[in-house]
Design a protein around this motif. Structure first.
Motif, PDB file in Angstrom:
ATOM      1  N   TYR A   1       0.770  -1.243  -0.005  1.00 18.85           N
ATOM      2  CA  TYR A   1       0.134  -0.109   0.031  1.00 18.85           C
ATOM      3  C   TYR A   1       0.679   1.120  -0.118  1.00 18.85           C
ATOM      4  O   TYR A   1       0.419   2.350  -0.670  1.00 18.85           O
ATOM      5  N   PHE A   2       2.155   1.203   0.725  1.00 15.30           N
ATOM      6  CA  PHE A   2       2.863   2.269   0.913  1.00 15.30           C
ATOM      7  C   PHE A   2       4.048   2.848  -0.133  1.00 15.30           C
ATOM      8  O   PHE A   2       4.292   3.695  -0.310  1.00 15.30           O
ATOM      9  N   LEU A   3       4.154   1.653  -0.780  1.00 17.20           N
ATOM     10  CA  LEU A   3       5.328   1.908  -1.928  1.00 17.20           C
ATOM     11  C   LEU A   3       4.848   1.770  -3.325  1.00 17.20           C
ATOM     12  O   LEU A   3       3.917   0.854  -3.664  1.00 17.20           O
ATOM     13  N   SER A   4       5.598   2.415  -4.252  1.00 16.67           N
ATOM     14  CA  SER A   4       4.967   2.322  -5.614  1.00 16.67           C
ATOM     15  C   SER A   4       5.515   0.994  -6.285  1.00 16.67           C
ATOM     16  O   SER A   4       6.566   0.324  -5.600  1.00 16.67           O
ATOM     17  N   PRO A   5       4.904   0.367  -7.158  1.00 14.28           N
ATOM     18  CA  PRO A   5       5.136  -0.900  -7.594  1.00 14.28           C
ATOM     19  C   PRO A   5       6.749  -0.864  -8.262  1.00 14.28           C
ATOM     20  O   PRO A   5       7.561  -1.733  -8.023  1.00 14.28           O
ATOM     21  N   GLU A   6       7.140   0.345  -8.738  1.00 14.08           N
ATOM     22  CA  GLU A   6       8.604   0.574  -9.259  1.00 14.08           C
ATOM     23  C   GLU A   6       9.659   0.534  -7.988  1.00 14.08           C
ATOM     24  O   GLU A   6      10.595  -0.031  -8.081  1.00 14.08           O
ATOM     25  N   LYS A   7       9.209   1.434  -6.809  1.00 17.51           N
ATOM     26  CA  LYS A   7       9.838   1.085  -5.686  1.00 17.51           C
ATOM     27  C   LYS A   7      10.100  -0.278  -5.092  1.00 17.51           C
ATOM     28  O   LYS A   7      11.153  -0.618  -4.764  1.00 17.51           O
ATOM     29  N   LEU A   8       9.088  -0.836  -4.968  1.00 17.40           N
ATOM     30  CA  LEU A   8       9.159  -2.333  -4.726  1.00 17.40           C
ATOM     31  C   LEU A   8      10.029  -3.038  -5.367  1.00 17.40           C
ATOM     32  O   LEU A   8      10.777  -4.024  -4.855  1.00 17.40           O
TER      33      LEU A   8
ATOM     34  N   ASN B   1       0.471  -7.991  -8.269  1.00 19.02           N
ATOM     35  CA  ASN B   1       0.609  -8.044  -9.722  1.00 19.02           C
ATOM     36  C   ASN B   1       0.945  -6.559 -10.379  1.00 19.02           C
ATOM     37  O   ASN B   1       1.056  -6.951 -11.608  1.00 19.02           O
ATOM     38  N   ARG B   2       0.748  -5.615  -9.689  1.00 13.72           N
ATOM     39  CA  ARG B   2       1.341  -4.473 -10.577  1.00 13.72           C
ATOM     40  C   ARG B   2       2.905  -4.192 -10.398  1.00 13.72           C
ATOM     41  O   ARG B   2       3.200  -3.354 -11.018  1.00 13.72           O
ATOM     42  N   ILE B   3       3.462  -4.976  -9.516  1.00 10.45           N
ATOM     43  CA  ILE B   3       5.091  -4.693  -9.647  1.00 10.45           C
ATOM     44  C   ILE B   3       5.601  -5.576 -10.931  1.00 10.45           C
ATOM     45  O   ILE B   3       5.201  -6.528 -11.287  1.00 10.45           O
ATOM     46  N   PRO B   4       6.502  -4.652 -11.430  1.00 12.66           N
ATOM     47  CA  PRO B   4       7.173  -5.225 -12.698  1.00 12.66           C
ATOM     48  C   PRO B   4       7.990  -6.294 -12.807  1.00 12.66           C
ATOM     49  O   PRO B   4       9.171  -6.057 -12.709  1.00 12.66           O
ATOM     50  N   LEU B   5       7.428  -7.385 -12.313  1.00  9.56           N
ATOM     51  CA  LEU B   5       8.537  -8.667 -12.070  1.00  9.56           C
ATOM     52  C   LEU B   5       8.415  -9.557 -13.464  1.00  9.56           C
ATOM     53  O   LEU B   5       7.403  -9.360 -14.073  1.00  9.56           O
ATOM     54  N   SER B   6       9.408 -10.167 -13.551  1.00 12.07           N
ATOM     55  CA  SER B   6       9.310 -11.448 -14.614  1.00 12.07           C
ATOM     56  C   SER B   6       8.332 -12.698 -14.058  1.00 12.07           C
ATOM     57  O   SER B   6       8.068 -12.495 -12.893  1.00 12.07           O
ATOM     58  N   SER B   7       8.071 -13.401 -14.970  1.00 10.95           N
ATOM     59  CA  SER B   7       7.260 -14.273 -14.431  1.00 10.95           C
ATOM     60  C   SER B   7       7.788 -15.338 -13.447  1.00 10.95           C
ATOM     61  O   SER B   7       7.333 -15.742 -12.670  1.00 10.95           O
ATOM     62  N   ALA B   8       9.048 -15.559 -13.633  1.00 11.75           N
ATOM     63  CA  ALA B   8      10.031 -16.305 -12.865  1.00 11.75           C
ATOM     64  C   ALA B   8      10.032 -15.710 -11.477  1.00 11.75           C
ATOM     65  O   ALA B   8       9.899 -16.271 -10.506  1.00 11.75           O
ATOM     66  N   GLU B   9      10.186 -14.416 -11.344  1.00 17.13           N
ATOM     67  CA  GLU B   9      10.500 -13.588 -10.165  1.00 17.13           C
ATOM     68  C   GLU B   9       9.094 -13.690  -9.463  1.00 17.13           C
ATOM     69  O   GLU B   9       9.120 -14.042  -8.187  1.00 17.13           O
TER      70      GLU B   9
END
Length: 240
Positions: free
Chosen positions: A178-185, A216-224
């Motif tokens: 809730y507190f951190l942007s997807p990019e910061k996470l 699911n909004r964090i820009p991760l790869s499928s493996a990550e």
């Protein structure tokens, strides 16, 4: 900050957790209890054991308290392990005991190469769970299997990353989404390593459905994403 933190607070019942978990697509849950008094430890552990027996979706951690004394908490640790609970949870701020309180050192030593310990980390009103204290424990007990909740320092995210970078431990991302942007996470996950990350909803503080949406909004790869969603948990909880 407290008002914001409890914004999505829900009734902490098993039935609601299962309901919201199903809605979120979550199939398994780890119950993480905290005893604030030594005399409540066994009853709380038995409650968790009962819940695990009732619901195949549940895995449980046990709780301990420093006031049990060395023999008491070592004996209770054996009870926790023998009954199949998967780890031990400490919440320093609620239990009024610092992570690096040396009265706990015999327990940490005993737990090396055994079940994991999850620490609540980071608090805006005390330093009992400060990441510097966690770092001391990590260095003193290198074979202790540690999970540092809330990216190693809730409300101290940047400081925690600076202090804990390069240390050997798992971390969860509960109460962070809730507190951190997807990019910061994503930047923190890159520093700590996706292979060490664990998803957590921190129910009943947060709605699991919304937490999965945020994850699911964090820009991760499928493996990550798979590692953090379940594969790391299977490994740290010795499920595979």
């Amino acid at each position: 900050m407290c008002v914001l933190f409890f914004k999505e607070g829900m009734e902490g019942t098993s039935s609601l957790l299962l309901e919201k978990g199903k809605e979120a697509g979550i199939s398994s849950f780890v119950l993480l209890p905290v005893a604030t008094k030594a005399e409540n430890v066994r009853s709380i552990n038995n409650f968790i054991l009962d819940e695990v027996k009732k619901h195949e979706e549940f895995f449980g951690f046990g709780t301990l308290h420093v006031d049990l004394g060395e023999q008491g908490f070592l004996s209770e640790t054996d009870y926790i392990i023998q009954n199949g609970l998967k780890g031990i949870k400490f919440h320093s701020d609620q239990q009024k005991t610092a992570i690096d309180d040396e009265r706990l050192f015999p327990l940490y030593d005993y737990l090396q190469d055994k079940i994991p310990v999850l620490f609540h980390c980071g608090d805006p009103v005390s330093n009992l769970s400060h990441p510097e204290r966690l770092k001391k424990v990590l260095k003193t007990f290198p074979r202790l299997n540690v999970i540092a909740a809330h990216l190693g320092g809730w409300s101290l995210f940047e400081e925690a990353v600076y202090i804990l970078k390069g240390q050997r431990f798992y971390y969860d991302i509960s109460s962070c989404l809730y507190f951190l942007s997807p990019e910061k996470l994503k930047s923190y996950i890159d520093i700590y390593g996706a292979e060490n990350g664990l998803f957590g909803s921190d129910f009943p503080m947060w709605n699991p459905v919304k937490e999965v949406e945020r994850f699911n909004r964090i820009p991760l790869s499928s493996a990550e994403r798979e590692l953090i969603a379940y594969k790391n948990a299977e490994r740290v909880l010795n499920l595979i």
